[in-house]
Design a protein around this motif. Sequence first.
Motif, mmCIF file in Angstrom:
data_model
loop_
_atom_site.group_PDB
_atom_site.id
_atom_site.type_symbol
_atom_site.label_atom_id
_atom_site.label_comp_id
_atom_site.label_asym_id
_atom_site.label_seq_id
_atom_site.Cartn_x
_atom_site.Cartn_y
_atom_site.Cartn_z
ATOM 1 N N PHE A 147 1.002 -1.429 0.075
ATOM 2 C CA PHE A 147 0.037 0.041 0.100
ATOM 3 C C PHE A 147 0.995 1.418 -0.003
ATOM 4 O O PHE A 147 0.620 2.182 -0.760
ATOM 5 N N GLY A 148 1.849 1.266 0.658
ATOM 6 C CA GLY A 148 2.904 2.438 0.896
ATOM 7 C C GLY A 148 3.641 2.464 -0.460
ATOM 8 O O GLY A 148 3.610 3.745 -0.747
ATOM 9 N N THR A 149 3.932 1.498 -0.947
ATOM 10 C CA THR A 149 4.490 1.434 -2.478
ATOM 11 C C THR A 149 3.653 2.200 -3.587
ATOM 12 O O THR A 149 3.895 3.005 -4.229
ATOM 13 N N VAL A 150 2.462 1.652 -3.400
ATOM 14 C CA VAL A 150 1.326 2.045 -4.463
ATOM 15 C C VAL A 150 1.027 3.540 -4.308
ATOM 16 O O VAL A 150 1.058 4.287 -5.124
ATOM 17 N N TRP A 151 1.047 3.901 -3.083
ATOM 18 C CA TRP A 151 0.771 5.533 -2.692
ATOM 19 C C TRP A 151 1.885 6.152 -3.080
ATOM 20 O O TRP A 151 1.791 7.295 -3.728
ATOM 21 N N GLY A 152 3.112 5.809 -2.748
ATOM 22 C CA GLY A 152 4.446 6.627 -3.018
ATOM 23 C C GLY A 152 4.605 6.765 -4.683
ATOM 24 O O GLY A 152 4.949 7.936 -5.126
ATOM 25 N N ILE A 153 4.310 5.583 -5.605
ATOM 26 C CA ILE A 153 4.556 5.719 -6.811
ATOM 27 C C ILE A 153 3.163 6.785 -7.551
ATOM 28 O O ILE A 153 3.559 7.410 -8.542
ATOM 29 N N MET A 154 2.148 6.566 -7.012
ATOM 30 C CA MET A 154 1.168 7.596 -7.240
ATOM 31 C C MET A 154 1.620 8.960 -7.107
ATOM 32 O O MET A 154 1.344 9.807 -8.124
ATOM 33 N N ASN A 155 2.321 9.139 -6.010
ATOM 34 C CA ASN A 155 2.254 10.477 -5.889
ATOM 35 C C ASN A 155 3.745 10.938 -6.801
ATOM 36 O O ASN A 155 3.788 12.132 -7.062
ATOM 37 N N ALA A 156 4.548 10.020 -6.831
ATOM 38 C CA ALA A 156 5.459 10.365 -7.769
ATOM 39 C C ALA A 156 5.211 10.589 -9.416
ATOM 40 O O ALA A 156 5.657 11.703 -9.876
ATOM 41 N N PHE A 157 4.288 9.943 -9.759
ATOM 42 C CA PHE A 157 3.752 10.090 -10.988
ATOM 43 C C PHE A 157 2.987 11.483 -11.147
ATOM 44 O O PHE A 157 2.966 12.169 -12.098
ATOM 45 N N ILE A 158 2.330 11.729 -10.074
ATOM 46 C CA ILE A 158 1.754 13.209 -10.011
ATOM 47 C C ILE A 158 2.503 14.188 -10.044
ATOM 48 O O ILE A 158 2.146 15.521 -10.901
ATOM 49 N N GLY A 159 3.633 14.030 -9.249
ATOM 50 C CA GLY A 159 4.799 14.958 -9.348
ATOM 51 C C GLY A 159 5.629 15.183 -10.808
ATOM 52 O O GLY A 159 5.858 16.166 -11.026
ATOM 53 N N LEU A 160 5.389 14.048 -11.452
ATOM 54 C CA LEU A 160 6.184 14.314 -12.553
ATOM 55 C C LEU A 160 5.164 14.876 -13.795
ATOM 56 O O LEU A 160 5.554 15.110 -14.919
ATOM 57 N N ALA A 161 3.780 15.109 -13.469
ATOM 58 C CA ALA A 161 2.870 15.558 -14.530
ATOM 59 C C ALA A 161 3.335 17.005 -15.015
ATOM 60 O O ALA A 161 2.978 17.342 -15.776
ATOM 61 N N GLY A 162 3.919 17.900 -13.882
ATOM 62 C CA GLY A 162 4.102 19.174 -14.242
ATOM 63 C C GLY A 162 5.717 19.189 -14.984
ATOM 64 O O GLY A 162 6.148 20.431 -15.156
ATOM 65 N N VAL A 163 6.288 18.305 -14.967
ATOM 66 C CA VAL A 163 7.801 18.069 -15.609
ATOM 67 C C VAL A 163 7.833 18.081 -17.245
ATOM 68 O O VAL A 163 7.215 17.046 -17.611
ATOM 69 N N GLU A 164 8.417 19.004 -17.684
ATOM 70 C CA GLU A 164 8.587 18.921 -19.106
ATOM 71 C C GLU A 164 9.322 17.898 -19.743
ATOM 72 O O GLU A 164 8.911 17.121 -20.660
ATOM 73 N N GLN A 165 10.495 17.541 -19.175
ATOM 74 C CA GLN A 165 11.297 16.544 -19.592
ATOM 75 C C GLN A 165 11.433 15.460 -18.476
ATOM 76 O O GLN A 165 12.158 15.872 -17.506
ATOM 77 N N VAL A 166 11.150 14.266 -18.811
ATOM 78 C CA VAL A 166 11.504 13.076 -17.608
ATOM 79 C C VAL A 166 12.533 12.489 -18.101
ATOM 80 O O VAL A 166 12.834 12.009 -18.865
ATOM 81 N N THR A 167 13.439 12.411 -16.905
ATOM 82 C CA THR A 167 14.658 11.779 -16.887
ATOM 83 C C THR A 167 14.718 10.427 -15.879
ATOM 84 O O THR A 167 13.766 10.799 -15.155
ATOM 85 N N LEU A 168 15.660 9.655 -16.059
ATOM 86 C CA LEU A 168 15.952 8.739 -14.869
ATOM 87 C C LEU A 168 16.146 9.432 -13.418
ATOM 88 O O LEU A 168 15.708 8.833 -12.545
ATOM 89 N N ALA A 169 16.885 10.618 -13.331
ATOM 90 C CA ALA A 169 17.141 11.423 -12.272
ATOM 91 C C ALA A 169 15.900 11.958 -11.601
ATOM 92 O O ALA A 169 15.955 12.031 -10.611
ATOM 93 N N THR A 170 14.801 12.206 -12.407
ATOM 94 C CA THR A 170 13.733 12.748 -11.824
ATOM 95 C C THR A 170 12.551 11.556 -11.528
ATOM 96 O O THR A 170 12.066 11.890 -10.469
ATOM 97 N N VAL A 171 12.726 10.451 -12.144
ATOM 98 C CA VAL A 171 11.836 9.093 -11.804
ATOM 99 C C VAL A 171 12.459 8.263 -10.557
ATOM 100 O O VAL A 171 11.605 8.038 -9.727
ATOM 101 N N ALA A 172 13.663 8.096 -10.703
ATOM 102 C CA ALA A 172 14.318 7.335 -9.644
ATOM 103 C C ALA A 172 13.841 7.596 -8.154
ATOM 104 O O ALA A 172 13.681 6.891 -7.313
#
Length: 233
Positions: A147-172
Motif C-alpha cells: 500500500f505504501g509503495t502504491v501510494w508513493g508511486i502514485m505521488n511520484a507520477f503526480i509530481g512528474l505531471a508538471g515536468v516537461e522533460q522526464v529523465t531517470l534522475a527525476t523518476v528514480a
Amino acid sequence: MTTQNVETTLHITNLISQASPVVQLVMLLLFLASIYSWYVIAKLSMGFKKATRQDDHFQKMFWSGAETNTLYNNAQLNSERRGLEDIFYEGYSEYLKLKKRQASIQQKIDGTERILRVGLSRDQGTLESGLNGLASIGSVAPYVGLFGTVWGIMNAFIGLAGVEQVTLATVAPGIAEALIATAIGLFAAIPAVLAFNHFTAKSEAVYSDRALFAEEMVALLQRQSMGSSQESE
C-alpha cells in the motif's frame, strides 16, 4: 543535476525523510511491527526453552520412583509451577477429591482425565501466547508495505505531471522511496512467518509430550485404584 546530487538524493535516509506523510506512516508502522515481532520471537524462544527444561526435570522426578503424594505436596508448595508439574497437580487434586468422596474407579479416572485435558489446553494457551501476533504480522505486513509503495508511486507520477522533460534522475527518487515501504514490509513479514512456523512445530511437539504424560499418569492412577480396591476386598 550532477551525479553527486543524484547519489545524495537516492541515499536511503534521504528517501525516507523525503517520502510523503502517508508513506512515512506506513514505514513507521511496519518498523514498529518488526520490533514487536522480534520481541515476541525472543519471548517465545525463552518460554519454550524454559518449558522444555521444566518438563524434562519433572518427568525425571515422576519416573524415578518418587511417591505421587510426595510430588503432589512439592507441587502444592511451588506457587510458580508450570507445564507438566501444574498439569499433574491439577489432575491429582481432582483424583484425591473424587477418592475422598468414595467415587467409583471409572468416575475417578474420567474426572481426572477431564481436568488433565483442561490443564493441557490452559498451559498450551499460555505457552503459545504471541503466536497469533506473529501470524498477523507475517500475513498483513507485505500488503501494508505494498500500500505504501502504491501510494508513493502514485505521488511520484503526480509530481512528474508538471515536468516537461522526464529523465531517470527525476523518476528514480520517487520510485525508490516508494519501494522502500515494500522492502520494510518484507523485512517485518519474513522473520515473523519463519518464527511462526518454527514455534508452531515446537508447540505441537510439547503438546504431544504432555498429552502422552497425561495418558501414562491416568494409566498409573487406574492401576493404583484397582490395586487399592482389591486390597480393601
